[in-house]
Design an enzyme around this catalytic site. Structure first.
Site, PDB file in Angstrom:
ATOM      1  CD  GLU A  48      -2.600  -0.977   2.732  1.00 36.48           C
ATOM      2  OE1 GLU A  48      -2.487  -1.888   3.570  1.00 36.48           O
ATOM      3  OE2 GLU A  48      -3.292   0.040   2.905  1.00 36.48           O
ATOM      4  NE  ARG A 273       2.752  -8.256  10.374  1.00 37.10           N
ATOM      5  CZ  ARG A 273       2.729  -7.104   9.675  1.00 37.10           C
ATOM      6  NH1 ARG A 273       3.590  -6.153   9.926  1.00 37.10           N
ATOM      7  NH2 ARG A 273       1.828  -6.898   8.769  1.00 37.10           N
ATOM      8  CE  LYS A 283       2.988   0.102   5.143  1.00 36.97           C
ATOM      9  NZ  LYS A 283       2.395   0.088   3.799  1.00 36.97           N
TER      10      LYS A 283
HETATM   11  P1  ATP Z   1       2.499  -2.206   8.304  1.00 39.46           P
HETATM   12  O1  ATP Z   1       1.728  -3.156   9.154  1.00 39.46           O
HETATM   13  O2  ATP Z   1       3.917  -2.024   8.699  1.00 39.46           O
HETATM   14  O3  ATP Z   1       1.803  -0.891   8.067  1.00 39.46           O
HETATM   15  P2  ATP Z   1       1.431  -3.377   5.946  1.00 39.46           P
HETATM   16  O4  ATP Z   1       1.262  -4.831   6.053  1.00 39.46           O
HETATM   17  O5  ATP Z   1       0.197  -2.569   6.111  1.00 39.46           O
HETATM   18  O6  ATP Z   1       2.600  -2.917   6.899  1.00 39.46           O
HETATM   19  P3  ATP Z   1       1.680  -3.337   3.116  1.00 39.46           P
HETATM   20  O7  ATP Z   1       2.123  -2.236   2.253  1.00 39.46           O
HETATM   21  O8  ATP Z   1       0.283  -3.792   3.049  1.00 39.46           O
HETATM   22  O9  ATP Z   1       2.075  -2.933   4.587  1.00 39.46           O
HETATM   23  O10 ATP Z   1       2.656  -4.566   2.934  1.00 39.46           O
HETATM   24  C1  ATP Z   1       2.930  -5.144   1.687  1.00 39.46           C
HETATM   25  C2  ATP Z   1       3.271  -6.588   1.892  1.00 39.46           C
HETATM   26  O11 ATP Z   1       4.357  -6.705   2.823  1.00 39.46           O
HETATM   27  C3  ATP Z   1       2.116  -7.340   2.467  1.00 39.46           C
HETATM   28  O12 ATP Z   1       1.981  -8.553   1.737  1.00 39.46           O
HETATM   29  C4  ATP Z   1       2.493  -7.589   3.882  1.00 39.46           C
HETATM   30  O13 ATP Z   1       1.952  -8.780   4.338  1.00 39.46           O
HETATM   31  C5  ATP Z   1       4.022  -7.636   3.818  1.00 39.46           C
HETATM   32  N1  ATP Z   1       4.618  -7.224   5.095  1.00 39.46           N
HETATM   33  C6  ATP Z   1       4.355  -6.107   5.791  1.00 39.46           C
HETATM   34  N2  ATP Z   1       5.044  -6.092   6.950  1.00 39.46           N
HETATM   35  C7  ATP Z   1       5.745  -7.240   6.995  1.00 39.46           C
HETATM   36  C8  ATP Z   1       6.649  -7.833   7.937  1.00 39.46           C
HETATM   37  N3  ATP Z   1       6.955  -7.234   9.093  1.00 39.46           N
HETATM   38  N4  ATP Z   1       7.191  -9.036   7.651  1.00 39.46           N
HETATM   39  C9  ATP Z   1       6.898  -9.641   6.489  1.00 39.46           C
HETATM   40  N5  ATP Z   1       6.060  -9.152   5.560  1.00 39.46           N
HETATM   41  C10 ATP Z   1       5.481  -7.969   5.802  1.00 39.46           C
HETATM   42 MG    MG Z   2      -1.342  -3.983   4.626  1.00 43.86          MG
END
Ligand code: ATP
Ligand code: MG
Length: 570
Positions: A48, A273, A283
């Site tokens: 995102e 994760r 984030k």
């Molecule tokens: P955050 O929780 O930090 O805001 P997010 O999951 O909302 O992160 P996205 O932009 O949706 O952020 O993430 C893109 C991809 O990265 C998704 O498939 C998500 O599952 C993966 N991802 C995000 N954080 C992690 C992590 N700590 N470890 C592994 N994969 C991750």
């Molecule tokens: Mg997400």
């Protein structure tokens, strides 16, 4: 290994990237055996664009692109840009730059969920016509009140049983901008009594009169993430939708949508994760650090963002190596940040030029060295790699050594400099301290006087005399001055998130700036991004933002002491 023959009868190279076996590969292997998806492997990384990528994302990127490479498949980059109020092209650009820097290539497969807004709208109409989606007039608060609890089923909305015609009409009018924000939603008609909250008539569309960074003002209804995500995967023909564990409970809904629509059905697979000690990864919290100026920006070298790690001096190789070593699992765990640093040191050790820099200089005069004389000494650039060659170092009567390398009253087992003691100067001579000059007011040592033994030049061991201490130094008239930024962990606690406010655990000493450090003259023209090992100090990089040739600024990437090696031995 024998060449393999693919379905078209062509010879194919066996995959060259090998991740350790894991449960995701087991699933893919099964699918390939059964011929599912015509034996294609097609993954995607779906960020995102509402923040910069962090090391957790790197795990997901390495996994998705790595699997595609290993199986001779494809991996798309797709921005899940369904939330115009939090998204920005700055984030899109940084994400593209970061994934490229990590070394991955999506070729011509850069997509945006917003590319599918039209298609998603059609799909929604299909569901309305099937009688499994409806326009709801309840407000957000009312929807929440109707949702029920863990022990009680939800209550059905009074608008749930509108006619298909009325739903079609209202949905069209939602789209054309007739209604204000938040006044209506489109919901899936699933099951208000489901034990899974995600199935209790989830919202598919909301009204939001906001400009989107790609579609402008074309839309005033926006798909919810849960409605857009699975269909986007389906549209792209993704075979394995790999995501983190928190989406496990969303899978039944994603499955329900594609089954209702009768479209290609990707298989979602969840993994744990990445969590790192001494690090926050959300984030939202990283944005808070930026907005409250606790750090200098998303690319502050103390941030766990890819851009921060890059500026700190991390290499893509080290990050990819780390991602391979941590592997993937089904259960959440905490990875020691020392492992990440270990991977970094291993890589830098192979490639970084060894140079000498004195961070806190103390003047040292060699009384028996002729005034005005300059010798050129030969220094090895990297003992790990002879191909990196040697360089010349000027040596003269006046030098700088590290203040810490001298003690007037030597403690036990002190092998460095003290009155009357002998040490070797790296790549140079053995010297002996004969006098100490102090500031008459403060008593602080401001200058050392030494003698040197011309017979002891490095590499020409005329007499076999050995001394235990070796010091780094620079020639004072030749030295250049530079700023050095010593970075340390941004948090003092292993799990900064464990407290109600993670900001209470910020390390007040996470950045120390040293002005007037002295370096060997060759570093004057250090190019931004050049990496070095400063002998005995650690690995450094010329800052890619603030450093300029002629006026270098060095960031400490990581110290020399490897705590992971110790942890592993235990
Ligand atoms: P955050 O929780 O930090 O805001 P997010 O999951 O909302 O992160 P996205 O932009 O949706 O952020 O993430 C893109 C991809 O990265 C998704 O498939 C998500 O599952 C993966 N991802 C995000 N954080 C992690 C992590 N700590 N470890 C592994 N994969 C991750
Ligand atoms: Mg997400």
């Amino acid at each position: 290994m024998a060449d393999e023959i693919n379905q078209n009868g062509e010879k194919t190279e066996p995959a060259s990237v090998t991740l350790p076996t894991n449960f995701i590969k087991d699933i893919i292997n099964e699918d390939l055996k059964s011929g599912k998806n015509d034996s294609r492997v097609h993954t995607r990384f779906p960020p995102e664009p509402n923040g910069y990528l962090h090391i957790g994302h790197a795990k997901s990127i390495c996994l998705n692109f790595g699997l595609a490479a290993e199986y001779g498949g494809l991996c798309n980059l797709r921005f899940d840009d369904t939330n115009p109020s939090k998204e920005d092209v700055e984030y899109v650009d940084s994400i593209i730059e970061d994934i490229r820097w990590l070394g991955f290539d999506w070729e011509d497969r850069l997509f945006y969920a917003s590319d599918y807004f039209g298609k998603l709208y059609e799909y929604a109409v299909t569901l309305i016509k099937k009688g499994v989606a409806y326009v709801d007039d309840l407000t957000g608060d009312q929807i929440r009140e109707h949702r029920g609890t863990l022990t009680e089923p939800g209550k059905e909305s009074p608008y749930r049983n509108r006619s298909i015609e009325e739903n079609l009409d209202l949905f069209e009018r939602m789209r054309s901008g007739e209604f204000p924000d938040g006044s209506r939603t489109l919901r899936a008609k699933v099951d208000m009594a489901s034990p899974n909250f995600n199935m209790r008539d989830p919202v598919m569309y909301r009204i939001l009169h906001a400009s989107h960074h790609r579609t402008g003002d074309k839309w005033c209804i926006y798909p919810m993430y849960d409605w857009a995500h699975g269909q986007s995967d389906s549209i792209e023909g993704i075979t394995h939708s790999i995501c983190t564990l928190e989406f496990e409970a969303h899978r039944p809904l994603y499955d329900w949508f594609v089954d209702q629509l009768g479209i290609h059905h990707p298989q979602q697979i969840e993994f744990a994760r990445l969590n790192l000690t001494y690090t926050v990864m959300s984030k939202r919290k990283l944005l808070q650090l930026v907005q409250e100026h606790i750090v200098s920006g998303w690319d502050d070298p103390r941030m766990p963002t890819i851009s921060g790690l890059r500026r700190r001096g991390y290499t893509p190789e080290a990050i990819r190596d780390f991602a391979e070593r941590i592997g993937v699992a089904k259960r959440d765990s905490m990875v020691d940040v020392a492992l990440l640093e270990h991977c970094l040191r291993e890589d830098l050790n192979k490639h970084a030029v060894r140079v000498m820099g004195v961070l806190r200089p103390l003047r040292l005069i060699i009384d028996n060295y002729p005034e005005g004389k300059i010798e050129e000494l030969v220094a090895i650039n990297n003992p790990e790699d002879a191909s990196m060659g040697t360089r010349k170092l000027p040596f003269s009567r006046e030098l700088y050594i590290e203040q810490d390398d001298f003690h007037e009253i030597a403690p036990k087992k002190w092998f460095r400099l003290a009155p009357g003691a002998e040490v070797r100067l790296k790549h140079a001579f053995i010297i002996k301290c004969v006098d100490v000059v102090k500031d008459p007011k403060s008593g602080e040592v401001i200058e050392l006087h030494c003698t040197y033994d011309p017979q002891t030049r490095s590499g020409e061991s005329a007499d076999g005399r050995k001394v235990k201490g070796t010091l780094h130094w620079v020639s004072a008239p030749h030295a250049i001055e530079a700023e050095v930024r010593l970075y340390d962990s941004l948090f003092t606690k292993e799990i900064p998130d464990a407290d109600p406010d993670f900001r209470d655990n910020i390390n007040p000493h996470s950045l120390e700036i040293i002005k007037g450090a002295k370096f060997e003259p060759g570093l004057r023209d250090a190019k931004p991004g050049n990496r070095y090992q400063f002998l005995r100090h650690g690995y450094f990089i010329a800052d890619i933002v603030d450093s300029k040739p002629g006026a270098p600024i060095f960031n400490r990437t990581v110290g020399l002491r490897d705590t992971w090696a110790k942890i592993e031995k235990k």
